[in-house]
Motif scaffolding. Structure first.
Motif, PDB file in Angstrom:
ATOM      1  N   UNK A   1      18.258   9.070  13.167  1.00 52.29           N
ATOM      2  CA  UNK A   1      17.319  10.184  13.030  1.00 52.29           C
ATOM      3  C   UNK A   1      17.503  10.800  11.644  1.00 52.29           C
ATOM      4  N   UNK A   2      16.441  11.344  11.120  1.00 53.21           N
ATOM      5  CA  UNK A   2      16.441  11.869   9.761  1.00 53.21           C
ATOM      6  C   UNK A   2      16.162  13.364   9.811  1.00 53.21           C
ATOM      7  N   UNK A   3      17.080  14.126   9.241  1.00 52.05           N
ATOM      8  CA  UNK A   3      16.929  15.569   9.128  1.00 52.05           C
ATOM      9  C   UNK A   3      16.389  15.868   7.739  1.00 52.05           C
ATOM     10  N   UNK A   4      15.502  16.827   7.668  1.00 51.85           N
ATOM     11  CA  UNK A   4      14.972  17.210   6.371  1.00 51.85           C
ATOM     12  C   UNK A   4      14.301  18.564   6.409  1.00 51.85           C
ATOM     13  N   UNK A   5      13.864  18.974   5.229  1.00 51.56           N
ATOM     14  CA  UNK A   5      13.110  20.218   5.059  1.00 51.56           C
ATOM     15  C   UNK A   5      13.870  21.435   5.596  1.00 51.56           C
ATOM     16  N   UNK A   6      15.188  21.447   5.399  1.00 47.94           N
ATOM     17  CA  UNK A   6      15.994  22.606   5.776  1.00 47.94           C
ATOM     18  C   UNK A   6      15.741  23.698   4.750  1.00 47.94           C
ATOM     19  N   UNK A   7      15.280  24.840   5.217  1.00 42.19           N
ATOM     20  CA  UNK A   7      14.974  25.945   4.311  1.00 42.19           C
ATOM     21  C   UNK A   7      15.293  27.274   4.994  1.00 42.19           C
ATOM     22  N   UNK A   8      15.852  28.183   4.213  1.00 38.63           N
ATOM     23  CA  UNK A   8      16.190  29.523   4.693  1.00 38.63           C
ATOM     24  C   UNK A   8      15.517  30.531   3.764  1.00 38.63           C
TER      25      UNK A   8
ATOM     26  N   UNK B   1       4.108  18.889   2.428  1.00 40.25           N
ATOM     27  CA  UNK B   1       3.662  18.512   3.769  1.00 40.25           C
ATOM     28  C   UNK B   1       3.166  17.076   3.762  1.00 40.25           C
ATOM     29  N   UNK B   2       3.487  16.328   4.836  1.00 46.60           N
ATOM     30  CA  UNK B   2       3.108  14.921   4.905  1.00 46.60           C
ATOM     31  C   UNK B   2       2.842  14.525   6.351  1.00 46.60           C
ATOM     32  N   UNK B   3       2.532  13.243   6.536  1.00 43.32           N
ATOM     33  CA  UNK B   3       2.203  12.732   7.872  1.00 43.32           C
ATOM     34  C   UNK B   3       3.389  12.767   8.826  1.00 43.32           C
ATOM     35  N   UNK B   4       4.597  12.827   8.314  1.00 44.69           N
ATOM     36  CA  UNK B   4       5.786  12.895   9.174  1.00 44.69           C
ATOM     37  C   UNK B   4       5.778  14.170  10.007  1.00 44.69           C
ATOM     38  N   UNK B   5       5.224  15.241   9.473  1.00 45.01           N
ATOM     39  CA  UNK B   5       5.177  16.501  10.209  1.00 45.01           C
ATOM     40  C   UNK B   5       4.520  16.341  11.579  1.00 45.01           C
ATOM     41  N   UNK B   6       3.576  15.417  11.699  1.00 49.02           N
ATOM     42  CA  UNK B   6       2.857  15.223  12.959  1.00 49.02           C
ATOM     43  C   UNK B   6       3.684  14.529  14.029  1.00 49.02           C
ATOM     44  N   UNK B   7       4.788  13.890  13.651  1.00 47.30           N
ATOM     45  CA  UNK B   7       5.602  13.174  14.633  1.00 47.30           C
ATOM     46  C   UNK B   7       7.064  13.642  14.658  1.00 47.30           C
TER      47      UNK B   7
ATOM     48  N   UNK C   1      13.712  23.563   9.792  1.00 47.90           N
ATOM     49  CA  UNK C   1      14.093  22.194   9.467  1.00 47.90           C
ATOM     50  C   UNK C   1      13.311  21.242  10.347  1.00 47.90           C
ATOM     51  N   UNK C   2      13.365  19.948  10.029  1.00 43.32           N
ATOM     52  CA  UNK C   2      12.670  18.974  10.870  1.00 43.32           C
ATOM     53  C   UNK C   2      13.542  17.750  11.115  1.00 43.32           C
ATOM     54  N   UNK C   3      13.165  16.992  12.151  1.00 45.22           N
ATOM     55  CA  UNK C   3      13.903  15.817  12.591  1.00 45.22           C
ATOM     56  C   UNK C   3      12.911  14.748  13.024  1.00 45.22           C
ATOM     57  N   UNK C   4      13.140  13.515  12.577  1.00 47.15           N
ATOM     58  CA  UNK C   4      12.280  12.410  13.010  1.00 47.15           C
ATOM     59  C   UNK C   4      13.080  11.114  12.937  1.00 47.15           C
TER      60      UNK C   4
END
Length: 139
Positions: A65-72, A33-39, A55-58
Motif C-alpha cells: 500500500x502507498x501512503x501519500x499526500x500527508x499534510x498538516x 489532484x489525480x485519478x488516484x484520489x478516486x480509488x 493523507x491518503x492510502x492506495x
C-alpha cells in the motif's frame, strides 16, 4: 485537544481544502489532484469542525500500500498530527491485508518517516520541482 480521525473512500472537501492550502498555495505544487484520489482511502483529522491534517492510502497490487499526500495545516504543526495520520493509514492498510507500505517523501522530511519506522531506498526522484525519496516499511 480532542481530535477526530475519519477514514473515507472518497476525497472529502476538507481533505481537498488542506491539500490545496499546503501543497499548492504554500509549497507551489501544480499537479496536486489525480485519478488516484478516486480509488484511495483518505484520512482526515478534524479539530471540532476545523480540518487540521490529511493523507491518503492506495494500492496497485493488493500487497504493498502507498501512503501519500500527508499534510498538516500550519497552525496545527508540532502537535503530532502528521504521525496520527500516518498511523491511521497504516491501520487501514493492515485491515486491507497489506504486507508493506511504501511512500514518496519530500527529502526534507524523510527524518519524520524514519522516526515512524520507514527506511529510505536508493530511489531518489523529482516530483515537479521537489526532490523526493522512496521509503518502505514492512508490516
Amino acid at each position: 485537544m480532542a481530535y477526530t480521525v475519519k477514514i473515507s473512500d472518497k476525497l472529502l472537501p476538507e481533505c481537498a481544502y488542506i491539500r490545496k492550502a499546503v501543497f499548492m498555495e504554500e509549497q507551489g505544487f501544480q499537479q496536486e489532484f489525480d485519478e488516484i484520489d478516486d480509488r484511495a482511502y483518505h484520512a482526515l483529522i478534524l479539530d471540532g469542525e476545523t480540518p487540521a491534517a490529511v493523507g491518503r492510502l492506495y494500492t496497485e497490487d493488493g500487497k504493498t500500500y502507498i501512503i501519500g499526500r500527508i499534510a498538516v495545516m500550519p497552525s496545527y504543526r508540532g502537535k503530532h498530527l502528521g504521525e496520527r495520520v500516518v498511523t491511521a493509514l497504516e491501520e487501514q492498510a493492515k485491515a486491507c491485508g497489506a504486507a508493506s507500505i511504501a511512500l514518496s517523501a519530500q527529502c526534507r522530511v524523510a527524518g519524520f518517516y524514519e522516526k515512524l519506522g520507514y527506511t529510505q531506498t536508493d530511489d531518489f526522484h523529482m516530483d515537479e520541482f521537489c526532490p523526493h525519496v522512496t521509503m518502505r516499511k514492512q508490516l
